[in-house]
Design an enzyme around this catalytic site. Sequence first.
Site, mmCIF file in Angstrom:
data_model
loop_
_atom_site.group_PDB
_atom_site.id
_atom_site.type_symbol
_atom_site.label_atom_id
_atom_site.label_comp_id
_atom_site.label_asym_id
_atom_site.label_seq_id
_atom_site.Cartn_x
_atom_site.Cartn_y
_atom_site.Cartn_z
ATOM 1 N N LYS A 276 0.691 -52.185 -38.956
ATOM 2 C CA LYS A 276 1.309 -53.518 -39.096
ATOM 3 C C LYS A 276 1.546 -53.827 -40.579
ATOM 4 O O LYS A 276 0.955 -53.188 -41.457
ATOM 5 C CB LYS A 276 0.382 -54.575 -38.468
ATOM 6 C CG LYS A 276 -0.997 -54.676 -39.130
ATOM 7 C CD LYS A 276 -1.973 -55.520 -38.311
ATOM 8 C CE LYS A 276 -3.352 -55.535 -38.939
ATOM 9 N NZ LYS A 276 -4.365 -56.168 -38.059
ATOM 10 N N TYR B 37 3.600 -67.568 -70.992
ATOM 11 C CA TYR B 37 3.764 -68.939 -70.503
ATOM 12 C C TYR B 37 2.464 -69.730 -70.640
ATOM 13 O O TYR B 37 1.391 -69.234 -70.299
ATOM 14 C CB TYR B 37 4.171 -68.929 -69.030
ATOM 15 C CG TYR B 37 5.590 -68.475 -68.803
ATOM 16 C CD1 TYR B 37 6.664 -69.155 -69.373
ATOM 17 C CD2 TYR B 37 5.854 -67.368 -68.008
ATOM 18 C CE1 TYR B 37 7.969 -68.741 -69.158
ATOM 19 C CE2 TYR B 37 7.152 -66.945 -67.774
ATOM 20 C CZ TYR B 37 8.208 -67.630 -68.358
ATOM 21 O OH TYR B 37 9.496 -67.208 -68.137
#
Length: 372
Positions: free
Chosen positions: A40, A262
Amino acid sequence: MPSGPNLRPTRCVIDHAAIAANLAELRASAGSAVLCAVVKANAYGHGAVEVARTALAQPRVGWLAVALVEEGIELRVAGIVDAPILVLSEPPPEAMSAVVEWGLTPSLYTVPGIEAFGAAGAKADVSVAGHLGVDTGMRRVGAEPEDVVGLLAMADAAGVEVEAAWTHAPVGDEPDNPYTTDQLERFSSIEALAGIPSHVANSAVTIRELAPSAMLVRVGIAMYGIDPDRAMAGAADLRPALRLESAVSFVKSVDVGESVGYGHRWTADRPSRIATVPIGYADGVRRDLGLRGGGVLIGGVWRPIVGVVTMDQLMVDVSAGDVSVGDVVTLIGADGAAAIGANDVAATLDTIGYEVTCAVSSRVPRVHVITE
Ligand SMILES: *Cc1c(COP(=O)(O)O)cnc(C)c1O
Protein backbone atom coordinates in the site's frame (compact mmCIF):
# COMPACT_ATOMS: atom_id res chain seq x y z
CA MET A 1 6.04 13.79 -11.36
CA PRO A 2 7.83 15.97 -13.96
CA SER A 3 8.51 14.19 -17.21
CA GLY A 4 11.87 13.95 -18.95
CA PRO A 5 15.27 12.86 -17.70
CA ASN A 6 16.35 13.36 -14.10
CA LEU A 7 18.53 16.46 -14.24
CA ARG A 8 18.77 16.95 -10.48
CA PRO A 9 21.00 14.67 -8.39
CA THR A 10 18.17 14.03 -5.90
CA ARG A 11 16.90 10.46 -6.04
CA CYS A 12 15.69 7.47 -4.15
CA VAL A 13 17.56 4.24 -4.82
CA ILE A 14 15.62 1.03 -4.11
CA ASP A 15 17.70 -2.09 -3.43
CA HIS A 16 15.63 -5.08 -4.51
CA ALA A 17 18.21 -7.58 -3.25
CA ALA A 18 17.54 -6.17 0.23
CA ILE A 19 13.80 -6.71 -0.23
CA ALA A 20 14.45 -10.32 -1.25
CA ALA A 21 16.76 -10.87 1.74
CA ASN A 22 14.21 -9.36 4.13
CA LEU A 23 11.49 -11.62 2.75
CA ALA A 24 13.77 -14.64 3.32
CA GLU A 25 14.25 -13.50 6.91
CA LEU A 26 10.48 -13.11 7.37
CA ARG A 27 9.84 -16.49 5.75
CA ALA A 28 12.02 -18.06 8.40
CA SER A 29 9.73 -16.59 11.09
CA ALA A 30 6.46 -17.32 9.31
CA GLY A 31 6.03 -21.00 10.10
CA SER A 32 3.92 -22.53 7.34
CA ALA A 33 2.16 -19.28 6.48
CA VAL A 34 2.23 -17.81 2.98
CA LEU A 35 3.69 -14.30 2.83
CA CYS A 36 1.45 -11.43 1.79
CA ALA A 37 3.58 -8.48 0.67
CA VAL A 38 1.93 -5.23 1.80
CA VAL A 39 2.53 -2.67 -0.96
CA LYS A 40 0.00 0.00 0.00
CA ALA A 41 0.94 3.68 -0.31
CA ASN A 42 3.25 3.02 -3.25
CA ALA A 43 4.98 0.29 -1.23
CA TYR A 44 5.67 2.70 1.66
CA GLY A 45 7.29 5.02 -0.86
CA HIS A 46 9.43 2.32 -2.50
CA GLY A 47 7.40 1.85 -5.72
CA ALA A 48 4.41 -0.51 -5.62
CA VAL A 49 4.67 -2.18 -9.01
CA GLU A 50 8.41 -2.87 -8.83
CA VAL A 51 8.28 -4.09 -5.23
CA ALA A 52 5.27 -6.30 -5.99
CA ARG A 53 7.13 -7.95 -8.87
CA THR A 54 10.22 -8.61 -6.76
CA ALA A 55 8.16 -9.89 -3.83
CA LEU A 56 6.13 -12.29 -5.96
CA ALA A 57 9.34 -13.73 -7.42
CA GLN A 58 10.42 -14.90 -3.94
CA PRO A 59 9.56 -18.33 -2.51
CA ARG A 60 6.27 -18.58 -0.62
CA VAL A 61 5.14 -15.01 -1.38
CA GLY A 62 1.62 -15.65 -2.67
CA TRP A 63 -0.36 -12.51 -1.92
CA LEU A 64 -0.21 -8.74 -2.20
CA ALA A 65 -2.11 -6.28 -0.02
CA VAL A 66 -3.10 -2.68 -0.68
CA ALA A 67 -5.15 -0.07 1.16
CA LEU A 68 -7.21 1.19 -1.76
CA VAL A 69 -9.02 -0.34 -4.71
CA GLU A 70 -7.15 2.21 -6.84
CA GLU A 71 -3.84 0.74 -5.67
CA GLY A 72 -4.99 -2.76 -6.59
CA ILE A 73 -6.03 -1.58 -10.06
CA GLU A 74 -2.60 0.03 -10.53
CA LEU A 75 -0.97 -3.37 -9.99
CA ARG A 76 -3.38 -5.15 -12.34
CA VAL A 77 -2.88 -2.52 -15.06
CA ALA A 78 0.89 -3.00 -14.71
CA GLY A 79 0.43 -6.66 -15.62
CA ILE A 80 0.26 -8.31 -12.20
CA VAL A 81 -2.80 -10.31 -13.15
CA ASP A 82 -2.52 -13.64 -11.34
CA ALA A 83 -1.57 -12.87 -7.75
CA PRO A 84 -4.45 -12.39 -5.34
CA ILE A 85 -4.59 -8.81 -4.04
CA LEU A 86 -6.20 -8.15 -0.67
CA VAL A 87 -7.72 -4.71 -0.05
CA LEU A 88 -7.11 -4.06 3.65
CA SER A 89 -10.31 -2.18 4.37
CA GLU A 90 -13.82 -2.62 3.01
CA PRO A 91 -14.23 -0.71 -0.26
CA PRO A 92 -17.23 1.62 -0.47
CA PRO A 93 -20.32 -0.11 -1.97
CA GLU A 94 -20.00 1.90 -5.19
CA ALA A 95 -16.44 0.56 -5.67
CA MET A 96 -17.50 -3.11 -5.57
CA SER A 97 -18.07 -3.42 -9.31
CA ALA A 98 -14.45 -2.30 -9.86
CA VAL A 99 -13.33 -4.80 -7.20
CA VAL A 100 -15.02 -7.58 -9.17
CA GLU A 101 -13.90 -6.29 -12.57
CA TRP A 102 -10.24 -6.20 -11.51
CA GLY A 103 -10.35 -9.43 -9.54
CA LEU A 104 -9.41 -7.93 -6.16
CA THR A 105 -10.15 -9.58 -2.81
CA PRO A 106 -11.94 -7.11 -0.53
CA SER A 107 -11.98 -7.04 3.22
CA LEU A 108 -15.61 -7.18 4.30
CA TYR A 109 -17.27 -6.26 7.57
CA THR A 110 -20.56 -4.45 6.96
CA VAL A 111 -23.97 -5.50 5.68
CA PRO A 112 -24.04 -2.89 2.87
CA GLY A 113 -20.52 -3.84 1.83
CA ILE A 114 -21.23 -7.56 1.65
CA GLU A 115 -24.52 -6.95 -0.19
CA ALA A 116 -22.89 -4.65 -2.73
CA PHE A 117 -20.05 -7.12 -3.33
CA GLY A 118 -22.49 -10.00 -3.80
CA ALA A 119 -24.61 -7.91 -6.17
CA ALA A 120 -21.54 -6.89 -8.20
CA GLY A 121 -20.53 -10.54 -8.52
CA ALA A 122 -24.04 -11.56 -9.61
CA LYS A 123 -24.17 -8.76 -12.17
CA ALA A 124 -20.83 -9.84 -13.65
CA ASP A 125 -21.90 -13.48 -13.38
CA VAL A 126 -18.74 -14.51 -11.50
CA SER A 127 -18.28 -16.14 -8.10
CA VAL A 128 -16.75 -13.77 -5.58
CA ALA A 129 -14.75 -14.20 -2.38
CA GLY A 130 -13.61 -11.83 0.33
CA HIS A 131 -11.85 -11.83 3.70
CA LEU A 132 -13.90 -11.01 6.80
CA GLY A 133 -12.15 -8.33 8.86
CA VAL A 134 -12.81 -8.70 12.59
CA ASP A 135 -11.99 -6.03 15.15
CA THR A 136 -10.44 -7.58 18.24
CA GLY A 137 -8.83 -4.45 19.64
CA MET A 138 -7.53 -2.09 16.96
CA ARG A 139 -10.84 -0.16 16.98
CA ARG A 140 -10.29 1.13 13.46
CA VAL A 141 -12.43 -1.00 11.14
CA GLY A 142 -13.83 -4.51 11.28
CA ALA A 143 -16.79 -6.53 12.47
CA GLU A 144 -17.50 -6.86 16.18
CA PRO A 145 -16.79 -10.48 17.21
CA GLU A 146 -20.43 -10.98 18.22
CA ASP A 147 -21.61 -9.96 14.73
CA VAL A 148 -19.53 -12.60 12.94
CA VAL A 149 -22.25 -15.28 12.94
CA GLY A 150 -24.78 -12.95 11.35
CA LEU A 151 -22.35 -11.59 8.76
CA LEU A 152 -21.30 -15.08 7.70
CA ALA A 153 -24.94 -16.05 7.18
CA MET A 154 -25.51 -12.86 5.23
CA ALA A 155 -22.49 -13.47 3.04
CA ASP A 156 -23.75 -16.93 2.28
CA ALA A 157 -27.15 -15.55 1.31
CA ALA A 158 -25.51 -12.87 -0.87
CA GLY A 159 -23.41 -15.44 -2.75
CA VAL A 160 -20.15 -14.22 -1.21
CA GLU A 161 -17.57 -16.80 -0.19
CA VAL A 162 -15.70 -15.90 3.01
CA GLU A 163 -12.35 -17.36 2.09
CA ALA A 164 -10.58 -16.15 5.26
CA ALA A 165 -10.98 -14.02 8.36
CA TRP A 166 -8.43 -11.62 9.73
CA THR A 167 -7.71 -9.22 12.53
CA HIS A 168 -5.05 -6.59 13.24
CA ALA A 169 -2.74 -6.09 16.23
CA PRO A 170 -2.37 -2.46 17.43
CA VAL A 171 0.54 -3.11 19.78
CA GLY A 172 2.25 -6.10 18.19
CA ASP A 173 5.53 -4.16 18.26
CA GLU A 174 5.59 -3.99 22.07
CA PRO A 175 7.35 -7.17 23.21
CA ASP A 176 6.56 -6.59 26.88
CA ASN A 177 2.87 -5.93 26.33
CA PRO A 178 0.71 -9.03 26.91
CA TYR A 179 -2.16 -7.45 24.97
CA THR A 180 -1.27 -9.06 21.64
CA THR A 181 -1.19 -12.65 22.85
CA ASP A 182 -4.51 -12.07 24.69
CA GLN A 183 -5.96 -10.51 21.57
CA LEU A 184 -4.90 -13.38 19.32
CA GLU A 185 -6.41 -15.82 21.77
CA ARG A 186 -9.72 -13.94 21.72
CA PHE A 187 -9.64 -14.01 17.91
CA SER A 188 -8.96 -17.72 17.69
CA SER A 189 -11.73 -18.47 20.17
CA ILE A 190 -14.47 -16.94 17.99
CA GLU A 191 -16.46 -20.12 17.40
CA ALA A 192 -18.18 -18.98 14.23
CA LEU A 193 -14.77 -18.77 12.57
CA ALA A 194 -13.80 -22.37 13.28
CA GLY A 195 -12.69 -24.00 10.05
CA ILE A 196 -12.16 -20.71 8.20
CA PRO A 197 -8.52 -19.90 7.42
CA SER A 198 -7.31 -16.82 9.26
CA HIS A 199 -4.49 -14.30 9.41
CA VAL A 200 -3.40 -11.82 12.05
CA ALA A 201 0.27 -10.99 11.74
CA ASN A 202 1.86 -7.75 10.56
CA SER A 203 5.68 -7.46 10.48
CA ALA A 204 6.09 -7.18 14.25
CA VAL A 205 3.84 -10.14 15.02
CA THR A 206 5.61 -12.19 12.31
CA ILE A 207 9.07 -11.40 13.68
CA ARG A 208 7.88 -12.34 17.17
CA GLU A 209 6.52 -15.61 15.74
CA LEU A 210 3.18 -15.19 17.50
CA ALA A 211 1.01 -16.62 14.71
CA PRO A 212 2.89 -19.34 12.86
CA SER A 213 -0.12 -21.47 11.94
CA ALA A 214 -2.00 -18.71 10.13
CA MET A 215 -2.91 -18.80 6.46
CA LEU A 216 -0.94 -15.62 5.73
CA VAL A 217 1.39 -13.13 7.34
CA ARG A 218 0.90 -9.57 6.09
CA VAL A 219 4.36 -8.07 5.99
CA GLY A 220 5.05 -4.44 5.17
CA ILE A 221 7.64 -2.44 7.05
CA ALA A 222 10.08 -5.30 7.70
CA MET A 223 10.12 -6.24 4.01
CA TYR A 224 11.50 -2.74 3.43
CA GLY A 225 14.23 -3.41 5.99
CA ILE A 226 12.92 -1.16 8.73
CA ASP A 227 12.30 -2.48 12.23
CA PRO A 228 8.59 -2.18 13.07
CA ASP A 229 9.56 -0.24 16.14
CA ARG A 230 12.84 1.20 17.28
CA ALA A 231 12.51 -0.91 20.40
CA MET A 232 12.57 -4.01 18.19
CA ALA A 233 15.79 -3.05 16.45
CA GLY A 234 17.86 -6.17 15.91
CA ALA A 235 15.01 -8.63 16.56
CA ALA A 236 15.34 -9.58 12.89
CA ASP A 237 18.27 -9.24 10.52
CA LEU A 238 16.90 -6.59 8.15
CA ARG A 239 18.53 -4.59 5.35
CA PRO A 240 17.11 -1.14 4.54
CA ALA A 241 15.92 -1.08 0.92
CA LEU A 242 15.52 2.66 0.49
CA ARG A 243 18.34 5.13 0.08
CA LEU A 244 17.57 8.87 -0.27
CA GLU A 245 20.38 10.90 -1.71
CA SER A 246 21.28 14.15 -3.42
CA ALA A 247 24.48 16.12 -4.03
CA VAL A 248 25.89 19.47 -2.96
CA SER A 249 24.79 22.16 -5.44
CA PHE A 250 26.46 25.25 -3.92
CA VAL A 251 28.99 26.12 -1.19
CA LYS A 252 29.69 29.50 0.41
CA SER A 253 31.35 31.08 3.44
CA VAL A 254 29.23 32.76 6.09
CA ASP A 255 30.61 35.30 8.58
CA VAL A 256 30.09 35.31 12.33
CA GLY A 257 26.66 36.82 13.06
CA GLU A 258 25.21 36.08 9.60
CA SER A 259 22.00 34.05 9.54
CA VAL A 260 20.84 31.36 7.13
CA GLY A 261 17.49 30.69 5.45
CA TYR A 262 13.85 31.66 6.00
CA GLY A 263 13.22 33.31 9.34
CA HIS A 264 16.98 33.44 9.91
CA ARG A 265 16.58 30.47 12.25
CA TRP A 266 20.32 29.70 12.39
CA THR A 267 23.12 32.18 13.01
CA ALA A 268 26.81 31.50 12.61
CA ASP A 269 28.74 31.83 15.88
CA ARG A 270 32.04 31.32 14.00
CA PRO A 271 33.12 31.72 10.37
CA SER A 272 31.31 28.86 8.64
CA ARG A 273 31.09 26.98 5.36
CA ILE A 274 27.52 26.31 4.32
CA ALA A 275 26.56 23.80 1.60
CA THR A 276 23.21 23.85 -0.19
CA VAL A 277 21.49 20.60 -1.22
CA PRO A 278 18.67 20.50 -3.81
CA ILE A 279 16.08 18.60 -1.77
CA GLY A 280 13.35 20.13 0.35
CA TYR A 281 10.03 19.61 2.03
CA ALA A 282 8.29 19.23 -1.33
CA ASP A 283 10.43 16.11 -1.70
CA GLY A 284 9.39 14.84 1.72
CA VAL A 285 12.17 16.17 3.98
CA ARG A 286 10.37 17.70 6.92
CA ARG A 287 10.76 21.47 7.31
CA ASP A 288 11.85 21.25 10.93
CA LEU A 289 14.36 18.40 10.52
CA GLY A 290 17.35 20.70 11.14
CA LEU A 291 15.70 22.57 14.01
CA ARG A 292 15.20 19.22 15.74
CA GLY A 293 18.83 18.21 15.33
CA GLY A 294 18.69 16.29 12.06
CA GLY A 295 21.54 16.05 9.60
CA VAL A 296 22.96 14.38 6.50
CA LEU A 297 26.09 12.42 5.59
CA ILE A 298 28.70 13.92 3.26
CA GLY A 299 31.99 12.13 2.70
CA GLY A 300 31.08 9.61 5.39
CA VAL A 301 30.71 12.36 8.01
CA TRP A 302 27.51 13.50 9.71
CA ARG A 303 26.74 17.20 9.12
CA PRO A 304 23.93 19.21 10.73
CA ILE A 305 21.16 20.79 8.66
CA VAL A 306 21.02 24.50 9.59
CA GLY A 307 17.88 26.63 9.72
CA VAL A 308 14.60 25.42 8.26
CA VAL A 309 14.38 23.12 5.26
CA THR A 310 12.88 25.09 2.36
CA MET A 311 10.53 23.74 -0.29
CA ASP A 312 13.26 22.69 -2.72
CA GLN A 313 16.60 23.08 -0.93
CA LEU A 314 18.25 22.77 2.44
CA MET A 315 21.48 24.08 3.95
CA VAL A 316 24.14 22.14 5.83
CA ASP A 317 27.03 23.27 8.02
CA VAL A 318 30.14 21.78 6.44
CA SER A 319 32.68 23.94 8.28
CA ALA A 320 34.62 20.94 9.48
CA GLY A 321 36.08 19.29 6.41
CA ASP A 322 36.48 19.68 2.72
CA VAL A 323 33.16 19.66 0.89
CA SER A 324 32.59 20.75 -2.69
CA VAL A 325 29.85 20.98 -5.28
CA GLY A 326 28.90 17.54 -6.55
CA ASP A 327 29.69 15.64 -3.36
CA VAL A 328 27.07 12.98 -2.63
CA VAL A 329 24.70 13.80 0.22
CA THR A 330 22.99 10.91 2.01
CA LEU A 331 19.72 11.73 3.78
CA ILE A 332 18.70 8.10 4.40
CA GLY A 333 21.23 5.31 3.92
CA ALA A 334 24.88 4.53 4.46
CA ASP A 335 27.99 6.49 3.54
CA GLY A 336 31.16 4.66 4.44
CA ALA A 337 30.89 3.45 8.02
CA ALA A 338 28.17 5.98 8.88
CA ALA A 339 24.45 5.47 8.26
CA ILE A 340 21.18 7.25 8.83
CA GLY A 341 18.18 4.90 9.03
CA ALA A 342 14.55 5.81 8.44
CA ASN A 343 14.04 5.08 12.14
CA ASP A 344 16.83 7.56 13.02
CA VAL A 345 15.08 10.30 11.07
CA ALA A 346 11.84 9.21 12.72
CA ALA A 347 13.40 9.50 16.18
CA THR A 348 14.53 13.05 15.40
CA LEU A 349 11.04 13.93 14.18
CA ASP A 350 9.16 12.07 16.92
CA THR A 351 7.42 9.79 14.45
CA ILE A 352 7.91 6.29 12.99
CA GLY A 353 9.97 5.00 10.07
CA TYR A 354 6.79 4.25 8.11
CA GLU A 355 5.95 7.96 7.92
CA VAL A 356 9.50 8.86 6.87
CA THR A 357 9.60 6.65 3.76
CA CYS A 358 5.95 7.30 2.85
CA ALA A 359 6.75 11.02 2.91
CA VAL A 360 9.31 10.84 0.07
CA SER A 361 7.22 12.55 -2.59
CA SER A 362 6.54 11.61 -6.18
CA ARG A 363 8.90 14.41 -7.30
CA VAL A 364 11.84 12.22 -6.24
CA PRO A 365 12.66 9.66 -8.96
CA ARG A 366 12.90 6.06 -7.77
CA VAL A 367 15.87 4.22 -9.21
CA HIS A 368 15.35 0.47 -8.92
CA VAL A 369 18.44 -1.68 -8.52
CA ILE A 370 17.35 -5.17 -9.47
CA THR A 371 20.06 -7.82 -9.58
CA GLU A 372 19.00 -11.34 -10.43
C1 LIG B 1 -0.36 -1.85 6.89
C2 LIG B 1 -0.93 -3.10 7.41
C3 LIG B 1 -0.14 -4.24 7.58
C4 LIG B 1 1.37 -4.22 7.42
O1 LIG B 1 1.93 -3.73 8.63
P1 LIG B 1 3.54 -3.66 8.84
O2 LIG B 1 3.66 -3.22 10.24
O3 LIG B 1 4.01 -2.64 7.86
O4 LIG B 1 4.06 -5.01 8.58
C5 LIG B 1 -0.76 -5.42 7.94
N1 LIG B 1 -2.08 -5.46 8.16
C6 LIG B 1 -2.88 -4.37 8.04
C7 LIG B 1 -4.34 -4.49 8.30
C8 LIG B 1 -2.33 -3.15 7.69
O5 LIG B 1 -3.12 -2.07 7.60
